[in-house]
Design an enzyme around this catalytic site. Structure first.
Site, PDB file in Angstrom:
ATOM      1  N   THR A  10       0.859  -1.168   0.000  1.00  0.00           N
ATOM      2  CA  THR A  10       0.000   0.000   0.000  1.00  0.00           C
ATOM      3  C   THR A  10       0.898   1.222   0.000  1.00  0.00           C
ATOM      4  OG1 THR A  10      -1.614  -1.276   1.245  1.00  0.00           O
ATOM      5  CG2 THR A  10      -1.877   1.096   1.325  1.00  0.00           C
ATOM      6  N   GLY A  62       1.017  -1.058   4.902  1.00  0.00           N
ATOM      7  CA  GLY A  62       1.436  -2.112   5.813  1.00  0.00           C
ATOM      8  C   GLY A  62       0.409  -3.171   6.120  1.00  0.00           C
TER       9      GLY A  62
END
Length: 554
Positions: A365, A457
């Site tokens: 991400t 994460g």
């Protein structure tokens, strides 16, 4: 006016008490210095924070393709300078031909990696529609001005660092295995530092988006390329899926913590609920990062994480498809009841942790943060899910598709790629948005804009945002110091505290193990990019040294 500044976080995490880039008027912090520079240039032209965020997003699709994307989705949290709050959900959706058993064999068992790689792993992308929706509501410059920088980056190319070259070399085998046409722009050579990556197909796709906005992606030649790729690879995204996709404006979640207002993302993101539950619990405790008391804080944090991730599995999903009990999950009495079993001297086994009894209800991400000279702010987190998503590059269009279908509960009780368990609430359904952990968040203090924060994460996103907020509010750190601080993460399952190398200073390990915790060292956790208002009114950036993240301001 100060001279224009660009700063990349290249300091070591051992540096304590350091300051990030300081600016007087505006700041952009993102995962790549070129993208931050693009955002800064938009602000210098007079654009607002949303203008800059849109330009940064498209730039990251070029220079950070493992996570920056037009083939995925994400969330905007926006604070206007009149203290109005907005959140935009441009999360991917399940294709119309998806169904709850699509990743199971004839015996009802999960088919290995089917939801992770290849064409069936992709949800319907929402990123381009999200950028257009944000522009239509808040944009101030011409749309073309926001997309053109990314076209130039793709067409002219950019120089790879050693880490970036290694990243593409590692991705070659998967790209060739899962894409129906070899994406030679990525796989055609062995990359070295100093090489220039040119993406001509992506430049043409971005040109279509520049010239036709939404229709440049969800219709016309780009949509044809997507559907043709799906048909060749056995995927199910159709022209109807693309034409019917709509991002959605939602009410942001609003919370309070010790005089700070927290503005964050609600479902289908679980992240905002998780940090508000944790802050709502922790306000009843006195915490410190001094000496042995830091281990006590980490024990408290872990116990909170086990409980909120159990709630996540049971109660959190796309609120358009499942009645997420938001008010109940944040109810002060409920949070107190959830923590009655807390023992400050002993870990609670996860087997003894279940979702609460509601009172009224019977890792790839990227994130970027923007503040403009007018006082508007944007926190935006977007994703392809895993690094390089599904490893499917759309032939003719030049971009990587997401593997977000793995964020559904593909079978109740089966962990996703981040080890997070899911339940019936988050099952696969046509048109449904899969549950996310993304946590773009904005804070106010005394009514003024105070902090903009978020991170990639996977399941560690909410805990990294939580830890960064606590580092500033409770432990008195500046923005860069708070971002640099070593991170810890836990969730309901697996029953372990993960920590970054070098985090176990002093007696931390001894104290936590004595309380019954198992600890496991892992690679870096998150890449927080954040902005903090200093007491004198200037802005301090926190660009995460775990990556090549960078701040730009003036």
């Amino acid at each position: 006016m100060l001279a224009t500044l660009l700063w990349s976080s290249c300091s070591t995490q051992e540096d304590q008490g350091i300051r990030g880039l300081i600016s007087e008027k505006a700041m952009v912090v993102s995962a790549h210095p070129l993208a931050s520079e693009v955002g800064k240039s938009i602000l210098e032209k007079g654009g607002n924070a949303v203008d800059a965020a849109i330009a940064v997003h498209f730039a990251l699709a070029v220079v950070y393709p493992e996570a920056g994307n037009i083939g995925g989705g994400g969330f905007f949290v926006i604070r206007q300078n009149d203290a109005s709050y907005h959140s935009l959900d441009f999360r991917e959706r399940g294709p119309l031909n998806s169904h709850p058993d699509m990743y199971l064999d004839e015996n009802g068992e999960v088919i290995d990696r089917l939801s992770l790689k290849g064409h069936l792993a992709s949800g319907v992308p929402g990123a381009v529609d999200g950028m257009v929706k944000a522009f239509q509501k808040f944009g101030s410059l011409a749309w073309e001005d926001l997309v053109q920088p990314s076209i130039e980056l793709a067409a002219k190319g950019f120089v790879l660092t050693e880490d970036e070259a290694n990243k593409f070399n590692r991705a070659t085998e998967l790209f060739q295995r899962y894409s129906t046409v070899d994406p030679v722009q990525f796989t055609g050579k062995s990359w070295e530092a100093g090489d220039t990556l040119v993406q001509s197909e992506l430049a043409e796709t971005l040109t279509q988006i520049r010239d036709h906005q939404r229709e440049g992606f969800y219709a016309g030649p780009v949509a044809d390329y997507i559907v043709e790729e799906m048909q060749r690879g056995g995927g199910i995204i159709s022209h109807e899926d693309l034409a019917s996709y709509e991002s959605t404006w939602r009410q942001p979640l609003i919370g309070e913590y010790k005089g700070h207002k927290i503005i964050t993302m609600g479902p289908p993101s679980s992240g905002g609920l998780i940090i508000l539950q944790m802050l709502g619990t922790m306000k009843n405790f006195d915490v410190s990062n001094k000496g042995d008391r830091y281990a006590d804080y980490l024990h408290l944090k872990t116990e909170m994480e086990r409980r909120v991730y159990a709630d996540r599995a049971a109660y959190m999903a796309d609120s358009d498809y499942y009645p997420v009990p938001i008010e109940d999950l944040l109810n002060e009495e409920y949070l107190k009841e959830r923590f009655l079993s807390f023992n400050p001297e002993r870990a609670t086994p996860s087997a003894e942790v279940q979702e609460g009894n509601l009172l009224s209800m019977s890792e790839e991400t990227t994130h970027f943060s923007v503040v403009d000279p007018m006082g508007n702010a944007v926190a935006c987190t977007t994703t392809l899910n895993g690094g390089m998503g599904s490893s499917v590059v759309v032939s003719g269009a030049g971009f990587v598709l997401n593997n977000e279908m793995d964020d559904f509960s593909i079978k109740p009780g089966h962990p996703n790629m981040f080890g997070v368990l899911g339940g019936e609430a988050n099952k696969v359904e046509p048109g449904k948005r899969m549950l996310s952990s993304m946590t773009p968040t904005i804070l106010e203090k005394d009514g003024d804009l105070y902090m903009v924060v978020g991170t990639p994460g996977g399941s560690t996103i909410p805990t990294s945002v939580f830890q960064t907020i606590v580092n500033v509010i409770e432990f008195g750190m500046g923005m860069q110091e708070a971002v640099n601080e070593k991170r810890f993460h836990s969730q309901w399952q697996p029953e372990v505290i993960s920590y970054e190398k070098g985090a176990l200073t002093g007696n931390i390990q001894e104290i936590l193990e004595a309380k019954g915790h198992e600890l496991s060292e892992r690679s870096s956790i998150g890449r927080v990019d954040a902005i903090l208002r200093l007491p004198d009114g200037r802005w301090e950036a926190g660009a995460d040294p775990r990556g090549m993240d960078a701040a730009a301001g003036f």
